[in-house]
Scaffold this active site. Structure first.
Site, PDB file in Angstrom:
ATOM      1  CG  ASP A 214      -5.483   0.031  -0.815  1.00 24.48           C
ATOM      2  OD1 ASP A 214      -5.282   1.106  -0.233  1.00 24.48           O
ATOM      3  OD2 ASP A 214      -6.613  -0.305  -1.249  1.00 24.48           O
ATOM      4  CG  ASN A 215      -4.746   2.333  -3.185  1.00 24.53           C
ATOM      5  OD1 ASN A 215      -3.818   2.299  -2.393  1.00 24.53           O
ATOM      6  ND2 ASN A 215      -5.932   2.825  -2.850  1.00 24.53           N
TER       7      ASN A 215
ATOM      8  CE  LYS B  66      -1.144   3.621  -3.889  1.00 29.10           C
ATOM      9  NZ  LYS B  66      -1.067   2.831  -2.639  1.00 29.10           N
TER      10      LYS B  66
ATOM     11  CG  ASP C 125      -1.990   1.062   1.156  1.00 32.52           C
ATOM     12  OD1 ASP C 125      -2.538   1.434   2.224  1.00 32.52           O
ATOM     13  OD2 ASP C 125      -2.276   1.553   0.044  1.00 32.52           O
TER      14      ASP C 125
ATOM     15  CD  GLU D 232      -8.272   5.097   0.679  1.00 29.57           C
ATOM     16  OE1 GLU D 232      -8.680   4.072   0.110  1.00 29.57           O
ATOM     17  OE2 GLU D 232      -7.103   5.487   0.559  1.00 29.57           O
TER      18      GLU D 232
HETATM   19  O1  LIG Z   1      -0.671   7.267  -2.930  1.00 34.24           O
HETATM   20  C1  LIG Z   1      -1.203   6.493  -2.137  1.00 34.24           C
HETATM   21  N1  LIG Z   1      -0.505   5.791  -1.272  1.00 34.24           N
HETATM   22  C2  LIG Z   1       0.933   6.013  -1.211  1.00 34.24           C
HETATM   23  C3  LIG Z   1       1.367   5.661   0.170  1.00 34.24           C
HETATM   24  C4  LIG Z   1       2.563   5.973   0.584  1.00 34.24           C
HETATM   25  C5  LIG Z   1       2.965   5.662   1.956  1.00 34.24           C
HETATM   26  O2  LIG Z   1       3.973   4.676   1.880  1.00 34.24           O
HETATM   27  C6  LIG Z   1       5.161   5.254   2.372  1.00 34.24           C
HETATM   28  N2  LIG Z   1       6.239   4.678   1.660  1.00 34.24           N
HETATM   29  C7  LIG Z   1       6.778   5.096   0.511  1.00 34.24           C
HETATM   30  N3  LIG Z   1       7.798   4.292   0.191  1.00 34.24           N
HETATM   31  C8  LIG Z   1       7.842   3.380   1.173  1.00 34.24           C
HETATM   32  C9  LIG Z   1       8.794   2.299   1.252  1.00 34.24           C
HETATM   33  F1  LIG Z   1       8.104   1.164   1.072  1.00 34.24           F
HETATM   34  F2  LIG Z   1       9.675   2.512   0.285  1.00 34.24           F
HETATM   35  F3  LIG Z   1       9.418   2.266   2.426  1.00 34.24           F
HETATM   36  C10 LIG Z   1       6.887   3.609   2.088  1.00 34.24           C
HETATM   37  C11 LIG Z   1       5.026   6.738   2.215  1.00 34.24           C
HETATM   38  O3  LIG Z   1       5.930   7.403   3.060  1.00 34.24           O
HETATM   39  C12 LIG Z   1       3.585   6.873   2.645  1.00 34.24           C
HETATM   40  O4  LIG Z   1       3.448   6.734   4.032  1.00 34.24           O
HETATM   41  C13 LIG Z   1      -2.676   6.354  -2.101  1.00 34.24           C
HETATM   42  C14 LIG Z   1      -3.427   7.297  -2.800  1.00 34.24           C
HETATM   43  C15 LIG Z   1      -4.819   7.216  -2.771  1.00 34.24           C
HETATM   44  N4  LIG Z   1      -5.557   8.199  -3.489  1.00 34.24           N
HETATM   45  O5  LIG Z   1      -6.822   8.104  -3.569  1.00 34.24           O
HETATM   46  O6  LIG Z   1      -4.938   9.138  -4.056  1.00 34.24           O
HETATM   47  C16 LIG Z   1      -5.484   6.217  -2.073  1.00 34.24           C
HETATM   48  C17 LIG Z   1      -4.721   5.273  -1.377  1.00 34.24           C
HETATM   49  O7  LIG Z   1      -5.326   4.249  -0.679  1.00 34.24           O
HETATM   50  C18 LIG Z   1      -3.326   5.319  -1.401  1.00 34.24           C
HETATM   51  O8  LIG Z   1      -2.642   4.335  -0.738  1.00 34.24           O
HETATM   52 MG   LIG Z   2      -3.946   2.695  -0.250  1.00 28.92          MG
END
Ligand SMILES: O=C(NC/C=C/[C@H]1O[C@@H](n2cnc(C(F)(F)F)c2)[C@H](O)[C@@H]1O)c1cc([N+](=O)[O-])cc(O)c1O
Ligand SMILES: [Mg+2]
Length: 214
Positions: free
Chosen positions: A169-170, A144, A141, A199
């Site tokens: 997810d997504n 993407k 999650d 969500e």
């Molecule tokens: O962009 C979305 N999610 C991105 C989620 C990103 C999350 O994952 C972390 N991360 C990044 N790299 C790592 C790793 F793994 F490298 F450590 C961890 C980021 O800091 C953030 O907390 C999103 C967007 C929508 N939306 O409707 O736009 C809906 C959703 O459910 C979503 O999850």
């Molecule tokens: Mg998500």
């Protein structure tokens, strides 16, 4: 210092949820993010699907990519059997700090290890540094465009075994088209799509379950 949305979510939980009660933490994050400020938690509709797929898998070792505020972390940790191992990877230190406090407030601190770092650095360390043999369940999650490279990295590092569940997810909104095409056509996964909704919104979204064939 100006507060962030994630800090406001944390404050709402600390002031409204019941300490040690994971469901009240989950319900209060959903309440805040549906009534006050949208945030990218998996949410309650997709969360119910996550709960059911997790219960079916009954995993010993779980990995989450993308902790964010810890909403799905709490959803997963509350259902794990005693002795199960749960690692969650978060890249952003500010998000990790909020997540750790939410996980602790829910009373689940001893069930989860929050690892701060980048997946491409952490995944290759899971075997030796984090003493993981195989992953039974992976919840994906995070960004993407990292779903596919990180799934292939999990394969390359020998972390998936026959029956390992990768739940993403997504896969509709925002979408992960390359990941979806890969797991559905590479021949190494049995895939199931779970249609749902984004969500706190009426837009369509879905979870994809990809079970590794070994
Ligand atoms: O962009 C979305 N999610 C991105 C989620 C990103 C999350 O994952 C972390 N991360 C990044 N790299 C790592 C790793 F793994 F490298 F450590 C961890 C980021 O800091 C953030 O907390 C999103 C967007 C929508 N939306 O409707 O736009 C809906 C959703 O459910 C979503 O999850
Ligand atoms: Mg998500």
């Amino acid at each position: 210092m100006s507060e962030t949305k994630e800090q406001r979510v944390l404050q709402f939980v600390l002031q409204n949820a019941i300490r040690g009660d994971p469901k009240s933490v989950i319900d209060n994050i959903d309440k805040y993010c549906s009534q006050r400020e949208w945030a990218m938690n998996v949410g309650d509709q997709k969360g119910l699907i996550l709960d059911n797929v997790l219960k079916e898998s009954n995993p010993n070792t779980v990995l989450e990519l993308g902790t964010y505020c810890g909403y799905s972390t709490v959803r997963i940790a509350r259902l794990l059997k005693p002795g199960a191992r749960f690692l969650t990877v978060e890249f952003n230190p500010a998000f990790a700090a909020v997540a750790k406090q939410i996980i602790e407030f829910a009373g689940l601190k001893d069930k989860v290890q929050v690892i701060e770092g980048n997946t491409q650095d952490i995944i290759p360390q899971l075997k030796k540094k984090y003493e993981v043999d195989k992953l039974d369940f992976v919840f994906v999650d995070h960004w993407k465009d990292k779903y596919l490279p990180d799934t292939q990295l999990l394969e390359k590092c020998g972390l998936l075994a026959k029956g390992s569940v990768v739940l993403a997810d997504n896969v509709i909104t925002p979408g992960a088209p390359e990941f979806l095409k890969y797991v559905r056509t590479c021949g190494r996964y049995d895939c199931t799509n779970y249609p749902s909704f984004l969500e706190y919104m009426d837009e369509r979204d879905a979870l994809e379950k990809a079970v590794f064939r070994g």
